[in-house]
Design a protein around this motif. Structure first.
Motif, PDB file in Angstrom:
ATOM      1  N   VAL A 246       0.774  -1.222   0.461  1.00 23.31           N
ATOM      2  CA  VAL A 246       0.144   0.019  -0.236  1.00 23.31           C
ATOM      3  C   VAL A 246       0.763   1.196  -0.281  1.00 23.31           C
ATOM      4  CG1 VAL A 246      -1.619   1.152   1.322  1.00 23.31           C
ATOM      5  CG2 VAL A 246      -1.933  -1.363   1.090  1.00 23.31           C
ATOM      6  N   GLU A 247       0.924   1.893  -1.096  1.00 24.62           N
ATOM      7  CA  GLU A 247       1.913   3.426  -0.680  1.00 24.62           C
ATOM      8  C   GLU A 247       2.908   3.474  -1.183  1.00 24.62           C
ATOM      9  OE1 GLU A 247       0.504   6.153   1.311  1.00 24.62           O
ATOM     10  OE2 GLU A 247      -0.989   6.559   0.162  1.00 24.62           O
ATOM     11  N   GLY A 248       3.600   1.246  -1.769  1.00 23.22           N
ATOM     12  CA  GLY A 248       5.043   1.160  -1.804  1.00 23.22           C
ATOM     13  C   GLY A 248       5.382   0.871  -0.416  1.00 23.22           C
ATOM     14  N   GLU A 249       4.448   0.560   1.229  1.00 26.07           N
ATOM     15  CA  GLU A 249       4.627  -0.457   1.831  1.00 26.07           C
ATOM     16  C   GLU A 249       4.161  -1.473   2.652  1.00 26.07           C
ATOM     17  OE1 GLU A 249       4.995   2.776   4.918  1.00 26.07           O
ATOM     18  OE2 GLU A 249       6.439   3.667   3.560  1.00 26.07           O
ATOM     19  N   SER A 251       2.181  -4.339   4.033  1.00 27.91           N
ATOM     20  CA  SER A 251       0.340  -3.923   4.825  1.00 27.91           C
ATOM     21  C   SER A 251      -0.199  -5.498   5.255  1.00 27.91           C
ATOM     22  CB  SER A 251      -0.129  -3.935   3.555  1.00 27.91           C
ATOM     23  OG  SER A 251      -0.794  -4.681   2.634  1.00 27.91           O
TER      24      SER A 251
END
Length: 278
Positions: A246-249, A251
């Protein structure tokens, strides 16, 4: 010298099934999540784990693995952290074979002697270094063997009978057959051609032959498991990581995304063994 890799393949031979060899990139998507993924892989069905050493110029890797390496490097992953990851994994798992896979440059920069010493101490069992041909065995292969690490070589569809003995000369652990010509994750292997290639390699060596590149689901894993000693899956697992971000991170979906995929692949591999046995 008997390594964890030798022991695992011998045990699976007794079971009458192929090994599921899974690839993940060290530090992807971050160091803590990477360790959690590693720890979860054996219970999900991984028999052997390859850990990618992130590198800025991974010439044999397709977009999925390239992207995973860049995510890891962006997060500050280094060779020292990669070896630390192995050491942390070994605190809870003393039996699963671990192989570092990647390119020579980061090892050369670390220093070959220091790298081999630290890798062995951390709990690494073998190396796959894709850009060191047999002609360069003195650089890393022979020192690695002396240090007690397996050195696993790649064979490809273009490795003919004249070249094969050189490729196999100092190989140990298993032979990694690249089932397609090209980069990782690019196509689906033809099981008929792969079967013929595996048989040809086995005529030259007693080592197990594991097949990778292009295996992405239970069906393709089962097809390869029926004709080889091991099935290697990398890009599909790395894509599962990417798809969970999620947005590159990382989850809450990241670990389940990987373990569900590996469990599905494991069912394919074990189903093929059952089909062979009946």
């Amino acid at each position: 010298m008997t390594t964890r890799i030798d022991t695992r393949f011998a045990a699976l031979r007794q079971e009458g099934r192929a090994a599921l060899v899974t690839f993940v990139t060290a530090g992807d998507p971050d160091l803590a999540t990477s360790l959690d993924i590693l720890k979860a892989l054996p219970a999900a069905g991984a028999d052997v784990i390859e850990i990618g050493m992130p590198f800025t110029d991974p010439m044999a890797d397709g977009p999925a693995i390239q992207a995973s390496g860049l995510r890891a490097l962006k997060g500050g992953q280094t060779m020292r952290r990669t070896l630390g990851l192995v050491a942390d994994f070994r605190k809870g798992d003393s039996t699963t074979p671990l192989i570092l896979m990647g390119y020579y440059n980061p090892i050369y920069i670390y220093g070959v002697d220091a790298f081999l010493r630290d890798a062995k101490a951390a709990g690494v069992d073998g190396l796959i270094v894709v850009d060191l041909p047999p002609e360069e065995d003195g650089e890393l292969c022979l020192p690695a063997l002396k240090a007690g690490l397996n050195f696993i070589r790649l064979a490809t569809p273009t490795t003919d009978d004249k070249r094969l003995p050189a490729v196999l000369a100092n190989t140990s652990g298993f032979v990694y057959y690249v089932s397609i010509t090209g980069i990782t994750g690019a196509a689906t292997p033809d099981s008929g051609r792969v079967g013929a290639a595996v048989a040809r390699i086995k005529a030259h060596t007693h080592l197990p032959v594991a097949v990778g590149f292009g295996v992405r689901d239970a069906a393709s894993a089962a097809a390869i498991a029926a004709i080889a000693d091991g099935v290697v899956v990398g890009s599909a697992i790395v894509e599962a990581v990417r798809g969970s971000l999620v947005e590159g991170e990382a989850s809450a979906k990241t670990i389940p995304a990987v373990t569900n995929m590996v469990a599905d692949l494991a069912r394919g591999v074990r189903g093929a063994a059952h089909a062979l046995a009946t």
